[in-house]
Design a protein around this motif. Structure first.
Motif, mmCIF file in Angstrom:
data_model
loop_
_atom_site.group_PDB
_atom_site.id
_atom_site.type_symbol
_atom_site.label_atom_id
_atom_site.label_comp_id
_atom_site.label_asym_id
_atom_site.label_seq_id
_atom_site.Cartn_x
_atom_site.Cartn_y
_atom_site.Cartn_z
ATOM 1 N N GLY A 1 0.819 -1.216 0.000
ATOM 2 C CA GLY A 1 0.000 0.000 0.000
ATOM 3 C C GLY A 1 0.850 1.261 0.000
ATOM 4 N N LEU A 2 2.155 1.104 0.288
ATOM 5 C CA LEU A 2 3.056 2.262 0.299
ATOM 6 C C LEU A 2 3.887 2.335 -0.987
ATOM 7 C CD1 LEU A 2 4.240 1.875 4.011
ATOM 8 C CD2 LEU A 2 2.537 3.483 3.122
ATOM 9 N N PHE A 3 3.632 1.412 -1.915
ATOM 10 C CA PHE A 3 4.392 1.387 -3.172
ATOM 11 C C PHE A 3 3.685 2.226 -4.237
ATOM 12 C CE2 PHE A 3 7.683 -2.100 -3.111
ATOM 13 C CZ PHE A 3 7.673 -2.266 -1.742
ATOM 14 N N ASP A 4 4.455 2.579 -5.264
ATOM 15 C CA ASP A 4 3.875 3.349 -6.369
ATOM 16 C C ASP A 4 3.329 2.435 -7.457
ATOM 17 O OD1 ASP A 4 4.814 6.278 -5.713
ATOM 18 O OD2 ASP A 4 6.453 4.925 -5.215
ATOM 19 N N LEU A 5 4.038 1.343 -7.711
ATOM 20 C CA LEU A 5 3.601 0.398 -8.742
ATOM 21 C C LEU A 5 3.749 -1.015 -8.206
ATOM 22 C CD1 LEU A 5 5.640 1.858 -11.781
ATOM 23 C CD2 LEU A 5 3.172 2.127 -11.391
ATOM 24 N N LYS B 1 0.909 15.088 1.203
ATOM 25 C CA LYS B 1 -0.254 15.400 2.049
ATOM 26 C C LYS B 1 -0.597 14.262 3.019
ATOM 27 C CE LYS B 1 -1.996 16.487 -1.956
ATOM 28 N NZ LYS B 1 -0.807 16.966 -2.680
ATOM 29 N N GLY B 2 -0.295 13.013 2.596
ATOM 30 C CA GLY B 2 -0.713 11.882 3.441
ATOM 31 C C GLY B 2 0.350 11.381 4.394
ATOM 32 N N ARG B 3 1.569 11.952 4.295
ATOM 33 C CA ARG B 3 2.693 11.347 5.021
ATOM 34 C C ARG B 3 2.528 11.383 6.537
ATOM 35 N NH1 ARG B 3 6.999 13.493 1.947
ATOM 36 N NH2 ARG B 3 6.839 11.800 0.461
ATOM 37 N N GLU B 4 2.091 12.529 7.027
ATOM 38 C CA GLU B 4 1.959 12.674 8.477
ATOM 39 C C GLU B 4 0.956 11.650 9.022
ATOM 40 O OE1 GLU B 4 0.913 16.296 11.411
ATOM 41 O OE2 GLU B 4 1.682 16.829 9.419
ATOM 42 N N ARG B 5 -0.128 11.515 8.282
ATOM 43 C CA ARG B 5 -1.168 10.564 8.674
ATOM 44 C C ARG B 5 -0.605 9.132 8.716
ATOM 45 N NH1 ARG B 5 -5.194 9.000 11.171
ATOM 46 N NH2 ARG B 5 -6.962 8.026 10.171
ATOM 47 N N LEU B 6 0.203 8.796 7.696
ATOM 48 C CA LEU B 6 0.777 7.447 7.643
ATOM 49 C C LEU B 6 1.679 7.175 8.847
ATOM 50 C CD1 LEU B 6 1.651 7.173 3.823
ATOM 51 C CD2 LEU B 6 -0.143 5.921 5.029
ATOM 52 N N HIS B 7 2.445 8.179 9.249
ATOM 53 C CA HIS B 7 3.315 7.984 10.426
ATOM 54 C C HIS B 7 2.471 7.715 11.671
ATOM 55 C CE1 HIS B 7 7.234 8.529 8.710
ATOM 56 N NE2 HIS B 7 6.894 9.667 8.150
ATOM 57 N N SER C 1 -3.973 -0.826 7.665
ATOM 58 C CA SER C 1 -5.286 -0.542 8.269
ATOM 59 C C SER C 1 -5.845 0.774 7.720
ATOM 60 C CB SER C 1 -5.164 -0.465 9.799
ATOM 61 O OG SER C 1 -4.328 0.612 10.167
ATOM 62 N N TYR C 2 -4.975 1.583 7.143
ATOM 63 C CA TYR C 2 -5.389 2.854 6.539
ATOM 64 C C TYR C 2 -5.383 2.772 5.009
ATOM 65 C CZ TYR C 2 -4.990 7.793 5.197
ATOM 66 O OH TYR C 2 -5.170 9.013 4.619
ATOM 67 N N THR C 3 -4.274 2.229 4.446
ATOM 68 C CA THR C 3 -4.168 2.248 2.971
ATOM 69 C C THR C 3 -5.157 1.283 2.308
ATOM 70 O OG1 THR C 3 -2.367 0.622 3.051
ATOM 71 C CG2 THR C 3 -1.717 2.933 2.923
ATOM 72 N N PHE C 4 -5.404 0.124 2.923
ATOM 73 C CA PHE C 4 -6.274 -0.858 2.253
ATOM 74 C C PHE C 4 -7.734 -0.379 2.178
ATOM 75 C CE2 PHE C 4 -3.793 -5.145 2.146
ATOM 76 C CZ PHE C 4 -2.650 -4.483 1.750
ATOM 77 N N PRO C 5 -8.327 0.066 3.305
ATOM 78 C CA PRO C 5 -9.707 0.556 3.189
ATOM 79 C C PRO C 5 -9.823 1.722 2.213
ATOM 80 C CG PRO C 5 -9.096 0.291 5.491
ATOM 81 C CD PRO C 5 -7.856 0.078 4.690
#
Ligand SMILES: CCCCCCCCCC/C=C\CC(=O)SCCNC(=O)CCNC(=O)[C@H](O)C(C)(C)COP(=O)(O)OP(=O)(O)OC[C@H]1O[C@@H](n2cnc3c(N)ncnc32)[C@H](O)[C@@H]1OP(=O)(O)O
Length: 358
Positions: A219-223, A319-325, A248-252
């Protein structure tokens, strides 16, 4: 440019990954340069006339006379890099003839502006040991600074990766399971942070089944390019665990909450086609053409203006990086507690006693 010891070691690893036999002449040159670089001039007695192979090696080494070790090292690196540039895309590492794996559990190569990190533990389905987690972080750190445009993760053998090596949980330190769980949580958080913060496009070439953490971090990959043999499985509940890798965040977000729940809570295994339909996989290729098609495409991508590529990626990700951490921290804390649970301990014991398989 002088070749460093690191360049030399990287060239040695690269040779082990060559798919095509370079022929006896090249092999003799490489042998001679390797011996000269590591041992200096040949001072062994000349083998007898009938000992053809050793005599050819002796002749090649002796022919280098008193060439300094550093020059031999440099010539070795130059020869490998000229042959690699002319060769095919990086091929998956091959097991050595005697069954040992060439190049260690993780093999890192860099060519044609692509750095490739290969899980190379096929006998264990490329399960990730604690050392491999550390080596992946080191490889990512180096790749973020090298001249590569893309960084690729792939696996050697029939599996992409069977996830966390379940024996990682069995060596308990003097501080007991609590200390182990705490240390693992810190390390896991750091590991996933590397993927969140990685500054260049990350590509997974999923050559076969993928399990556990090797799936969640996608979920953290580009391709994500997958073989039609690949499957995607996150059996956390049966293992007494909970999701990691920010899944738990990227999949949904990617597939919607109920499809994500089927995978992450109920452990439903997806085929490559299903994973593609859910947005986890970019494209599926027939297994027989995966390597050729994907590497040709990736090489074409490296020709794009690199700064434009980086800028586009940064605006998509920042924009999403902080949330991912924050998600990563929360998942690691949940896992710290899970690792101390009876459910997790029994699952690992079941696997160790070979009664449990996915
Ligand atoms: C820096 C961070 C350090 C912190 C460390 C902790 C980090 C934790 C990270 C998050 C935690 C968990 C996330 C996950 O990844 S959960 C998923 C874990 N994986 C599994 O449960 C898979 C277990 N394996 C299997 O079910 C089966 O082996 C298989 C993959 C379905 C393949 O079956 P098969 O019949 O085709 O092959 P098999 O004979 O079973 O396997 C061949 C040998 O490989 C060994 N092996 C396979 N997978 C693992 C594994 N995950 N861990 C350890 N060993 C594995 C298997 O035991 C066989 O070995 P042997 O021939 O018997 O010696």
């Amino acid at each position: 440019m002088r070749a460093s010891q690191k360049d030399f070691e990287s060239a040695l690893r690269q040779v082990k990954l060559w798919k095509k036999d370079p022929g006896n002449e090249v092999k003799l040159k490489l042998y001679a340069l390797y011996k000269q670089a590591t041992e200096g001039p040949c001072n062994l007695p000349k083998p007898g006339m009938m000992d053809l192979v050793n005599k050819a090696k002796w002749d090649a080494w002796s022919a280098l006379g008193s060439l300094p070790k550093e020059t031999a090292r440099e010539n070795y690196v130059d020869l490998v890099s000229s042959l690699s540039a002319a060769s095919e895309p990086p091929s998956p590492a091959k097991p050595a003839a005697d069954g040992e794996q060439a190049g260690g559990d993780l093999v890192v190569t860099s060519e044609n502006h692509i750095t490739t990190i290969t899980f190379n533990r096929p006998a264990k389905k490329n399960a990730i040991t604690t050392q491999m987690y550390r080596d992946i972080m080191l490889a990512l750190q180096a790749a973020s600074k090298d001249d590569s445009v893309l960084t690729v993760l792939t696996g050697n053998g029939d599996y992409y990766c069977s996830g966390n090596d379940l024996t990682n949980f069995t060596d308990i330190p003097p501080g007991g399971p609590e200390e182990k769980a705490r240390t693992n949580a810190v390390l896991l958080r750091e590991f996933v942070d590397y993927f969140i913060d990685f500054p260049k496009p990350l590509v997974a070439v999923v050559n076969g089944p993928a399990v556990g953490i090797s799936v969640t971090i996608l979920g953290l990959f580009d391709l994500v390019y997958a073989s039609d043999r690949a499957t995607f499985h996150t059996p956390f509940s049966p293992l007494g665990l909970s999701p990691e890798g920010c899944s738990s965040y990227t999949f949904p977000k990617m597939m919607g909450p109920s499809k994500a729940a089927e995978m992450l809570i109920f452990g439903r295994k997806l085929t490559a086609q299903e994973a593609c339909a859910q947005g986890l996989v970019t494209e599926v290729f027939p297994d027989s053409t995966l390597q050729k098609e994907v590497w040709t495409r990736l090489r074409a991508y490296t020709k794009l203006p690199p700064n434009a590529v980086r800028t586009s990626r940064e605006v998509m990700r920042s924009k999403g990086r902080e949330r991912l951490h924050a998600v990563n921290a929360e998942e690691c804390e949940a896992l710290r507690q899970r690792w101390l649970s009876e459910e997790c301990a029994s699952a690992v014991l079941r696997f160790m006693s070979r009664k449990a398989k996915l």
